[in-house]
Write a protein that holds these residues in place. Sequence first.
Motif, mmCIF file in Angstrom:
data_model
loop_
_atom_site.group_PDB
_atom_site.id
_atom_site.type_symbol
_atom_site.label_atom_id
_atom_site.label_comp_id
_atom_site.label_asym_id
_atom_site.label_seq_id
_atom_site.Cartn_x
_atom_site.Cartn_y
_atom_site.Cartn_z
ATOM 1 N N GLY A 1 14.844 21.611 20.017
ATOM 2 C CA GLY A 1 15.060 20.456 20.876
ATOM 3 C C GLY A 1 13.782 19.966 21.528
ATOM 4 O O GLY A 1 13.748 18.877 22.101
ATOM 5 N N ASP A 2 12.720 20.781 21.478
ATOM 6 C CA ASP A 2 11.426 20.381 22.029
ATOM 7 C C ASP A 2 10.800 19.324 21.124
ATOM 8 O O ASP A 2 11.142 19.213 19.952
ATOM 9 N N GLU A 3 9.846 18.573 21.691
ATOM 10 C CA GLU A 3 9.118 17.578 20.909
ATOM 11 C C GLU A 3 7.695 18.037 20.675
ATOM 12 O O GLU A 3 7.089 18.665 21.536
ATOM 13 N N THR A 4 7.168 17.689 19.506
ATOM 14 C CA THR A 4 5.780 17.961 19.162
ATOM 15 C C THR A 4 5.162 16.665 18.656
ATOM 16 O O THR A 4 5.783 15.940 17.877
ATOM 17 N N LEU A 5 3.962 16.374 19.122
ATOM 18 C CA LEU A 5 3.236 15.205 18.636
ATOM 19 C C LEU A 5 2.313 15.650 17.518
ATOM 20 O O LEU A 5 1.518 16.575 17.685
ATOM 21 N N VAL A 6 2.410 14.986 16.371
ATOM 22 C CA VAL A 6 1.604 15.326 15.206
ATOM 23 C C VAL A 6 0.787 14.104 14.804
ATOM 24 O O VAL A 6 1.359 13.049 14.512
ATOM 25 N N PRO A 7 -0.546 14.222 14.800
ATOM 26 C CA PRO A 7 -1.368 13.097 14.346
ATOM 27 C C PRO A 7 -0.986 12.693 12.917
ATOM 28 O O PRO A 7 -0.886 13.541 12.030
ATOM 29 N N PHE A 8 -0.756 11.406 12.724
ATOM 30 C CA PHE A 8 -0.344 10.914 11.408
ATOM 31 C C PHE A 8 -1.584 10.573 10.593
ATOM 32 O O PHE A 8 -1.951 9.421 10.414
ATOM 33 N N VAL A 9 -2.249 11.631 10.132
ATOM 34 C CA VAL A 9 -3.444 11.514 9.287
ATOM 35 C C VAL A 9 -3.226 12.365 8.041
ATOM 36 O O VAL A 9 -2.482 13.344 8.059
ATOM 37 N N ARG A 10 -3.862 11.984 6.949
ATOM 38 C CA ARG A 10 -3.653 12.638 5.662
ATOM 39 C C ARG A 10 -3.931 14.146 5.709
ATOM 40 O O ARG A 10 -3.262 14.919 5.035
ATOM 41 N N GLU A 11 -4.902 14.585 6.513
ATOM 42 C CA GLU A 11 -5.234 16.009 6.571
ATOM 43 C C GLU A 11 -4.077 16.842 7.127
ATOM 44 O O GLU A 11 -3.935 18.007 6.798
ATOM 45 N N ILE A 12 -3.263 16.246 7.997
ATOM 46 C CA ILE A 12 -2.165 16.973 8.620
ATOM 47 C C ILE A 12 -0.820 16.598 8.005
ATOM 48 O O ILE A 12 0.087 17.424 7.947
ATOM 49 N N VAL A 13 -0.698 15.377 7.528
ATOM 50 C CA VAL A 13 0.527 14.910 6.870
ATOM 51 C C VAL A 13 0.129 14.480 5.454
ATOM 52 O O VAL A 13 -0.063 13.295 5.185
ATOM 53 N N PRO A 14 -0.019 15.465 4.539
ATOM 54 C CA PRO A 14 -0.522 15.142 3.207
ATOM 55 C C PRO A 14 0.473 14.407 2.306
ATOM 56 O O PRO A 14 0.069 13.791 1.322
ATOM 57 N N ASP B 1 0.856 -1.182 0.000
ATOM 58 C CA ASP B 1 0.000 0.000 0.000
ATOM 59 C C ASP B 1 0.892 1.232 0.000
ATOM 60 O O ASP B 1 1.706 1.402 0.914
ATOM 61 N N PRO B 2 0.766 2.100 -1.003
ATOM 62 C CA PRO B 2 1.647 3.274 -1.062
ATOM 63 C C PRO B 2 1.435 4.259 0.088
ATOM 64 O O PRO B 2 2.272 5.122 0.321
ATOM 65 N N ASP B 3 0.333 4.134 0.817
ATOM 66 C CA ASP B 3 0.070 5.023 1.950
ATOM 67 C C ASP B 3 0.335 4.344 3.292
ATOM 68 O O ASP B 3 -0.091 4.821 4.337
ATOM 69 N N GLU B 4 1.042 3.218 3.284
ATOM 70 C CA GLU B 4 1.365 2.496 4.508
ATOM 71 C C GLU B 4 2.878 2.390 4.616
ATOM 72 O O GLU B 4 3.560 2.099 3.631
ATOM 73 N N PHE B 5 3.390 2.636 5.836
ATOM 74 C CA PHE B 5 4.826 2.668 6.032
ATOM 75 C C PHE B 5 5.203 1.908 7.293
ATOM 76 O O PHE B 5 4.440 1.864 8.247
ATOM 77 N N TYR B 6 6.392 1.335 7.275
ATOM 78 C CA TYR B 6 6.955 0.782 8.496
ATOM 79 C C TYR B 6 7.509 1.944 9.309
ATOM 80 O O TYR B 6 7.976 2.941 8.759
ATOM 81 N N ASP B 7 7.486 1.796 10.632
ATOM 82 C CA ASP B 7 7.984 2.864 11.511
ATOM 83 C C ASP B 7 9.409 3.268 11.148
ATOM 84 O O ASP B 7 9.729 4.454 11.104
ATOM 85 N N HIS B 8 10.280 2.293 10.912
ATOM 86 C CA HIS B 8 11.683 2.612 10.643
ATOM 87 C C HIS B 8 11.861 3.429 9.360
ATOM 88 O O HIS B 8 12.858 4.122 9.205
ATOM 89 N N GLU B 9 10.889 3.365 8.449
ATOM 90 C CA GLU B 9 10.980 4.162 7.222
ATOM 91 C C GLU B 9 10.715 5.639 7.495
ATOM 92 O O GLU B 9 11.204 6.503 6.772
ATOM 93 N N LEU B 10 9.933 5.928 8.526
ATOM 94 C CA LEU B 10 9.572 7.305 8.853
ATOM 95 C C LEU B 10 10.551 7.958 9.825
ATOM 96 O O LEU B 10 10.754 9.171 9.785
#
Length: 172
Positions: A138-151, A94-103
């Motif tokens: 150096g701070d961390e931000t959590l970003v929802p991994f959804v198409r609307e936010i990560v197109p 699936d072109p929209d599916e990734f393994y964690d290590h790829e990201l």
Amino acid sequence: MDVVVGRVAKAHGIGGELAVDLRTDLPETRFAPGSVLAAKLRDGTSRNLTVAAARNHSGRLLVRFAEVLTRDVAETLRGTLLLAGTEDLPPTGDPDEFYDHELEGLVAELADGTRVGTVREIVHGPGGELLVIVRETGDETLVPFVREIVPAVDVAGGRVVLDPPEGLLDAR
């Protein structure tokens, strides 16, 4: 390349079984009987462990390794990271599916090219996946991994494109 597929939480029972917190989407493959995992112990040393059996139990995986026969030995493995190679993973198909290590390690940037930070890890929560972005500060931000936010995810180009809603990337 080796990636973390689990972390030993504690010993379970008297026969050397271990409770493992999973860090993989493929536990049935990674922890299949006969699989060999590299174990990185808390003291920095490493050894190989062969999976003898694995079963689900209360949100964790209970794993028995051929080399761990007693609770005393199992207790010494608390906190151990379990690693597996990525070379034998099947394509996702699936072109929209990734393994964690790829990201992990990809540059996170806005559509205009403004660098936001780097993807450190992916958190798998009950509400979905989150990208942990280490900001330039150096701070961390959590970003929802959804198409609307990560197109866009460009693994070959080494980047993820973010289109965050207002306030998501604001300093806290």
